[in-house]
Design a protein around this motif. Structure first.
Motif, mmCIF file in Angstrom:
data_model
loop_
_atom_site.group_PDB
_atom_site.id
_atom_site.type_symbol
_atom_site.label_atom_id
_atom_site.label_comp_id
_atom_site.label_asym_id
_atom_site.label_seq_id
_atom_site.Cartn_x
_atom_site.Cartn_y
_atom_site.Cartn_z
ATOM 1 N N ASP A 242 0.765 -1.273 -0.006
ATOM 2 C CA ASP A 242 0.129 0.101 0.024
ATOM 3 C C ASP A 242 0.674 1.355 0.031
ATOM 4 N N TYR A 243 2.266 1.038 0.488
ATOM 5 C CA TYR A 243 2.893 2.469 0.505
ATOM 6 C C TYR A 243 3.932 2.412 -0.341
ATOM 7 N N GLY A 244 4.023 1.653 -1.371
ATOM 8 C CA GLY A 244 4.964 1.618 -2.707
ATOM 9 C C GLY A 244 4.267 1.657 -3.806
ATOM 10 N N PHE A 245 5.175 1.525 -5.020
ATOM 11 C CA PHE A 245 4.722 1.430 -6.166
ATOM 12 C C PHE A 245 3.785 2.596 -6.657
ATOM 13 N N ILE A 348 17.944 -8.188 4.116
ATOM 14 C CA ILE A 348 17.784 -6.934 3.407
ATOM 15 C C ILE A 348 16.617 -6.471 3.832
ATOM 16 N N ALA A 349 16.320 -5.419 4.448
ATOM 17 C CA ALA A 349 14.922 -5.152 4.976
ATOM 18 C C ALA A 349 14.112 -4.262 3.873
ATOM 19 N N LEU A 350 12.828 -4.457 3.750
ATOM 20 C CA LEU A 350 11.843 -3.536 2.738
ATOM 21 C C LEU A 350 11.230 -2.730 3.793
ATOM 22 N N ALA A 351 11.476 -1.325 3.636
ATOM 23 C CA ALA A 351 10.888 -0.575 4.524
ATOM 24 C C ALA A 351 9.876 0.392 4.031
ATOM 25 N N TYR A 352 8.649 0.339 4.845
ATOM 26 C CA TYR A 352 7.466 1.512 4.504
ATOM 27 C C TYR A 352 7.399 2.405 5.462
ATOM 28 N N SER A 353 8.273 2.405 6.414
ATOM 29 C CA SER A 353 7.998 3.689 7.430
ATOM 30 C C SER A 353 9.573 3.747 8.018
ATOM 31 N N GLN A 354 9.486 4.895 8.775
ATOM 32 C CA GLN A 354 10.728 5.138 9.669
ATOM 33 C C GLN A 354 11.410 4.162 10.408
ATOM 34 N N LYS A 355 10.641 3.270 10.900
ATOM 35 C CA LYS A 355 11.307 2.124 11.806
ATOM 36 C C LYS A 355 12.475 1.250 11.325
ATOM 37 N N MET A 356 12.041 0.987 9.960
ATOM 38 C CA MET A 356 13.352 0.073 9.395
ATOM 39 C C MET A 356 14.665 0.907 9.123
ATOM 40 N N HIS A 357 14.555 2.011 8.655
ATOM 41 C CA HIS A 357 15.730 2.995 8.454
ATOM 42 C C HIS A 357 16.316 3.355 9.750
ATOM 43 N N GLY A 358 15.494 3.620 10.864
ATOM 44 C CA GLY A 358 16.424 3.846 11.965
ATOM 45 C C GLY A 358 16.854 2.856 12.608
ATOM 46 N N ILE A 359 16.224 1.734 12.776
ATOM 47 C CA ILE A 359 16.634 0.470 13.477
ATOM 48 C C ILE A 359 17.798 -0.320 12.680
ATOM 49 N N ILE A 360 17.071 -0.781 11.703
ATOM 50 C CA ILE A 360 18.243 -1.774 10.783
ATOM 51 C C ILE A 360 19.209 -0.942 9.971
#
Length: 428
Positions: A242-245, A348-360
């Protein structure tokens, strides 16, 4: 030593294994600081939650109750109104209680209220979800309880009303611990500065995987197709598309694009690396079941002989143990990637919000291997898989070098809670 009564809100374990990982690791950490504490967990969809069928989690006594605050219509609105009035009456002497069931007395008697849902304090899931979580927090303050936001990702808030409301509610907390630095920035931007605020780490980094024999048992049941050689894991999600493409507006078409992208990556993996591909579900709610997504992907895979889909309902500790067997992991669910990285698995993390960017990305130094869902396509994913595979030994060493510090940060959450309660309650 005072026996603590602790209420935990805004956490939805059982069908959401990420929330279960949060809850179980938090229970363990807090029980170490407050031995023999009594825990009451307030959640929703109890009939879907296997955890309520158990009186103990990791040897710790836990009582489950239906969520108190839920912004909704009709019966939900009426029930929320009655609960609000009933809790208000607990502030006054006497025994007039108009709605005394469903854990209300236990909540009113609690010494501490803890909110821990990972990333529920955000606009990402809509205003009704956010306001329901805030209502639960305000219930704690209504009863003049210490309120702690425990290892959360918070924000960002773009809507003016949400920014104002968030500032008011979050400033009422006594302690806010955050699992990444981006959340601290979000809080500063909206003027949250009254509570103690500390950047720590997600508590699920401390979750212990199930024992080796149990993992072998599950894999024997679920994975007769596992063959000798490498194993590459996937966590998929029904909502991430929902957050991509961004060039596609229709949600069904976005989902189909996500499904096809993952299926083509699987074809590449099985063809190039002769690896077993295993799909590990982290959410099994009827409306958002990762197993259904995996089956949709399977329909597009050219050769399914090397693919294993975990179909059973397993504990967070068991799923972490399975993920730890992988040589490489591609995760669309936050806590699946916390499980993998904490087990030293290149991810490999697929991110839709800040949490993946901030943590991983930032905390674990794996920014190179975080793909924003807005930028996801087949070529980028396959290229990143090949890169991570080639660099996997270096990634393992990097994760191993960082993990002790990250786990120490995770432990600080409970230590900070203890410090707050020690100041408020003499004799702990």
């Amino acid at each position: 030593m005072i026996k603590m009564k602790i209420s935990i809100i805004n956490n939805y374990p059982g069908f959401n294994k990420g929330n279960e990982a949060l809850l179980n690791s938090i229970l363990t950490s807090l029980n170490d600081k407050f031995p023999d504490a009594e825990f009451n967990v307030y959640t929703y969809d109890l009939e879907l939650n296997y955890s309520i069928k158990k009186d103990y989690i990791r040897g710790i006594k836990v009582n489950f109750h239906r969520e108190l605050g839920k912004i909704g219509i009709n019966k939900k609105l009426i029930r929320t109104f009655l609960i609000t009035v009933s809790l208000l009456l607990y502030r006054f002497p006497g025994n007039i209680k108009i709605f005394n069931g469903n854990g209300i007395k236990e909540f009113a008697d609690s010494d501490l209220v803890i909110s821990t849902g990972g990333d529920v304090l955000t606009e990402d899931y809509g205003p009704r979800s956010l306001y329901s979580c805030y209502l639960n927090i305000l219930y704690g303050k209504l009863l003049k309880k210490p309120v702690v936001l425990y290892a959360e990702s918070i924000g960002p808030f773009h809507n003016a009303i949400n920014r104002r409301m968030s500032k008011i509610v979050l400033n009422k907390a006594d302690l806010i611990t955050l699992r990444e630095e981006l959340s601290e920035k979000n809080l500063k931007e909206i003027g949250v500065n009254d509570p103690i605020i500390k950047v720590t780490a997600d508590s699920a980094f401390l979750l212990e995987p199930a024992d080796e024999n149990r993992i072998k048992e599950i894999l024997n049941i679920e994975g007769p197709g596992i063959h000798p050689g490498p194993m590459i894991g996937f966590s998929v999600s029904s909502i991430i598309s929902d957050y991509g493409f961004e060039g596609i507006e229709n949600k069904s078409e976005k989902y189909e694009m996500y499904v096809r992208t993952i299926s083509e990556a699987v074809d590449h993996i099985t063809g190039k690396y002769d690896a077993t591909v295993i799909f590990v579900p982290h959410v099994i709610h009827p409306r958002h079941d990762d197993r259904k997504v995996a089956n949709d992907i399977k329909k597009h895979i050219k050769d399914i002989s090397g693919c294993v889909l975990i179909e059973g309902d397993y504990k967070a500790e068991e799923l972490k143990g399975i993920i730890g067997k992988c040589d490489l992991f591609i995760g669309s669910r936050m806590h699946s990637t916390i499980a993998s990285t904490s087990m030293g698995v290149p991810t490999i993390a697929l991110a839709y919000s800040q949490k993946m960017h901030g943590i991983i990305g930032k905390m674990l130094g794996q920014k190179k291997y975080v793909i924003d869902i807005k930028e996801l396509d087949k070529d980028k994913l396959i290229s990143k898989i090949d890169e991570a595979w080639s660099d996997r030994e270096s990634i393992k060493k990097d994760l191993s070098a960082r993990m002790e510090d990250v786990k120490n940060l995770s432990k600080q959450n409970a230590e900070l809670v203890y410090g707050v309660m020690a100041r408020l309650k003499k004799g702990i």
